[in-house]
Design a protein around this motif. Structure first.
Motif, PDB file in Angstrom:
ATOM      1  N   TYR A  14     -36.507  29.874  16.869  1.00 13.97           N
ATOM      2  CA  TYR A  14     -35.939  30.262  18.146  1.00 13.97           C
ATOM      3  C   TYR A  14     -34.960  29.172  18.569  1.00 13.97           C
ATOM      4  O   TYR A  14     -35.299  27.994  18.574  1.00 13.97           O
ATOM      5  CB  TYR A  14     -37.027  30.457  19.208  1.00 13.97           C
ATOM      6  N   ASP A  26     -23.289  34.306  23.033  1.00  9.45           N
ATOM      7  CA  ASP A  26     -23.442  35.255  21.932  1.00  9.45           C
ATOM      8  C   ASP A  26     -23.698  34.472  20.654  1.00  9.45           C
ATOM      9  O   ASP A  26     -22.979  33.516  20.352  1.00  9.45           O
ATOM     10  CB  ASP A  26     -22.194  36.113  21.753  1.00  9.45           C
ATOM     11  N   LEU A  27     -24.699  34.883  19.908  1.00 10.63           N
ATOM     12  CA  LEU A  27     -25.044  34.237  18.642  1.00 10.63           C
ATOM     13  C   LEU A  27     -24.760  35.207  17.509  1.00 10.63           C
ATOM     14  O   LEU A  27     -25.235  36.344  17.521  1.00 10.63           O
ATOM     15  CB  LEU A  27     -26.523  33.833  18.623  1.00 10.63           C
ATOM     16  N   GLN A  40     -26.708  38.581  18.625  1.00  7.82           N
ATOM     17  CA  GLN A  40     -27.584  38.577  19.792  1.00  7.82           C
ATOM     18  C   GLN A  40     -26.772  38.099  20.985  1.00  7.82           C
ATOM     19  O   GLN A  40     -25.954  37.194  20.866  1.00  7.82           O
ATOM     20  CB  GLN A  40     -28.775  37.649  19.569  1.00  7.82           C
ATOM     21  N   LYS A  41     -27.019  38.715  22.130  1.00  8.42           N
ATOM     22  CA  LYS A  41     -26.231  38.402  23.322  1.00  8.42           C
ATOM     23  C   LYS A  41     -27.138  38.005  24.484  1.00  8.42           C
ATOM     24  O   LYS A  41     -28.230  38.525  24.634  1.00  8.42           O
ATOM     25  CB  LYS A  41     -25.379  39.599  23.714  1.00  8.42           C
ATOM     26  N   PHE A  60     -32.707  32.714  21.520  1.00  3.01           N
ATOM     27  CA  PHE A  60     -32.290  33.586  20.424  1.00  3.01           C
ATOM     28  C   PHE A  60     -33.275  33.455  19.269  1.00  3.01           C
ATOM     29  O   PHE A  60     -33.646  32.350  18.885  1.00  3.01           O
ATOM     30  CB  PHE A  60     -30.896  33.212  19.918  1.00  3.01           C
TER      31      PHE A  60
END
Length: 179
Positions: A14, A26-27, A40-41, A60
């Motif tokens: 994580y 954002d990732l 992921q956002k 995330f």
């Protein structure tokens, strides 16, 4: 950021960012051939209920398959507000433990602020001194500002309000300075 060593088993980490007030984080996860694997956002402007991991901060989930390498790209925007954050990679157990410890000490801090508000409001009721009133109003604004900065405002007070999420910090800072 890149993971340089290959692992013999699947791993799950994580990624946490310490700033609870990011407008956008954002990732993007890419595999070894630079193909996009997942996105992921996070945004403090979205409803709290839409967060995948219920935390006051951006979290995330990163899944790394065995014998593979991933590359991470993090796109962060804070809309001109204070821009700082720490990155931490943790396992779920560490993340939960860290969240519990932080919440414990931040709860003590917020409780002391609330106690100060109640004490000074009581002093105003007893003495009718305007200074106690202004100090109580200052402490209320400071309490709301700290709640917003720490992410508690989004969790407990304005879960679905993008307007307050975006304007609470300057609003409560200005009100506290006024008083």
């Amino acid at each position: 950021v890149s993971q340089s060593r290959y692992r013999d088993r699947d791993q799950e980490f994580y990624l946490t960012l310490s700033n609870a007030n990011l407008d956008k984080a954002d990732l993007y996860l890419y595999n070894e051939t630079n193909e996009l694997v997942s996105t992921q956002k996070f945004s403090d402007l979205l409803s709290y209920e839409r967060r995948e991991y219920k935390s006051r901060k951006p979290v995330f989930k990163i899944y790394i398959p065995a014998h593979q390498k991933i590359n991470l790209l993090l796109d962060v925007n804070n809309g001109g507000e204070q821009f700082h954050f720490d990155l931490k990679f943790m396992e779920l157990r560490q993340l939960n433990s860290s969240e519990n410890v932080e919440s414990y000490f931040l709860g003590i801090f917020m409780g002391l602020l609330l106690f100060s508000i109640l004490l000074n409001a009581y002093m105003f009721i007893l003495t009718k001194d305007r200074l106690s009133l202004f100090y109580s109003l200052y402490l209320i604004a400071l309490f709301l500002l700290q709640g917003s900065l720490l992410g508690f405002g989004k969790i407990y007070l304005w879960q679905d309000s993008a307007f307050l999420s975006n304007h609470a910090n300057p609003l409560f800072a200005s009100v506290s300075v006024f008083f």
